[in-house]
Write an enzyme that holds these catalytic residues in place. Structure first.
Site, mmCIF file in Angstrom:
data_model
loop_
_atom_site.group_PDB
_atom_site.id
_atom_site.type_symbol
_atom_site.label_atom_id
_atom_site.label_comp_id
_atom_site.label_asym_id
_atom_site.label_seq_id
_atom_site.Cartn_x
_atom_site.Cartn_y
_atom_site.Cartn_z
ATOM 1 N N GLY A 28 0.843 -1.183 0.000
ATOM 2 C CA GLY A 28 0.000 0.000 0.000
ATOM 3 C C GLY A 28 0.879 1.234 0.000
ATOM 4 O O GLY A 28 2.102 1.159 0.183
ATOM 5 N N TYR A 29 0.250 2.391 -0.180
ATOM 6 C CA TYR A 29 0.975 3.650 -0.306
ATOM 7 C C TYR A 29 0.561 4.607 0.797
ATOM 8 O O TYR A 29 -0.600 5.007 0.886
ATOM 9 C CB TYR A 29 0.746 4.254 -1.697
ATOM 10 C CG TYR A 29 1.439 3.403 -2.729
ATOM 11 C CD1 TYR A 29 2.747 3.675 -3.103
ATOM 12 C CD2 TYR A 29 0.834 2.270 -3.243
ATOM 13 C CE1 TYR A 29 3.412 2.853 -3.989
ATOM 14 C CE2 TYR A 29 1.499 1.444 -4.135
ATOM 15 C CZ TYR A 29 2.792 1.746 -4.496
ATOM 16 O OH TYR A 29 3.460 0.920 -5.368
ATOM 17 N N LEU A 30 1.528 4.944 1.641
ATOM 18 C CA LEU A 30 1.299 5.908 2.715
ATOM 19 C C LEU A 30 1.227 7.322 2.160
ATOM 20 O O LEU A 30 0.571 8.185 2.731
ATOM 21 C CB LEU A 30 2.422 5.806 3.757
ATOM 22 C CG LEU A 30 2.449 4.490 4.523
ATOM 23 C CD1 LEU A 30 3.798 4.282 5.187
ATOM 24 C CD2 LEU A 30 1.324 4.468 5.546
#
Length: 153
Positions: A28-30
């Site tokens: 996932g992408y913070l």
């Protein structure tokens, strides 16, 4: 500075994966901006935090650090957009090892191959299964696929 030089292609035939063993990845992408992305990835019993800079053709800054898997699970829960789920296969072709990603979930049906190069002028012979080059198409960036999945195109 860490630098990644990578070209990306659609895969037109996955027959070469029949005898291969893949690795399941969840990521996932913070953070996702044109200037930089911050990714958290779990790969089996390992996890990584990766910062990537703006793409300049096939080149961009990349910094990757191992993190505890339990921390990575908690960071994934913080990611605002969708998660990327895929199985990665490493396929040797001539002097390079191609990473072939078979996507799952919202990106089911998408198969992309990436090859990391020592420099942007490196000679590259494409395998027969490599299709259209999508290196410069931002829709195929994993960070973009987390926000606008393949199934919605």
């Amino acid at each position: 500075m860490g630098v990644e030089i990578e070209r990306k292609f659609l895969v037109r035939d996955t027959a070469m994966l029949a005898d291969q063993r893949g690795e399941y990845l969840s990521q996932g992408y913070l953070s996702h901006t044109p200037e930089a992305t911050v990714r958290v990835r779990i790969a089996g019993d390992r996890a990584f935090l990766t910062v990537k800079g703006r793409n300049e053709g096939a080149r961009r800054a990349e910094f990757e650090y191992p993190v505890p898997v339990d921390d990575a699970r908690e960071m994934l829960a913080l990611c605002p957009a969708g998660r990327i789920e895929k199985t990665r296969y490493r396929v040797p072709v001539a002097a390079f090892v191609w990473e072939v990603d078979v996507f799952h979930g919202d990106n089911e049906g998408l198969v992309v191959a990436e090859v990391e190069l020592p420099d942007e002028q490196a000679a590259l012979t494409l395998p027969a299964w490599a299709g259209e080059e999508v290196t410069d198409d931002p829709r195929y960036f994993n960070s973009a696929l987390s926000q606008c999945p393949f199934r919605d195109w």
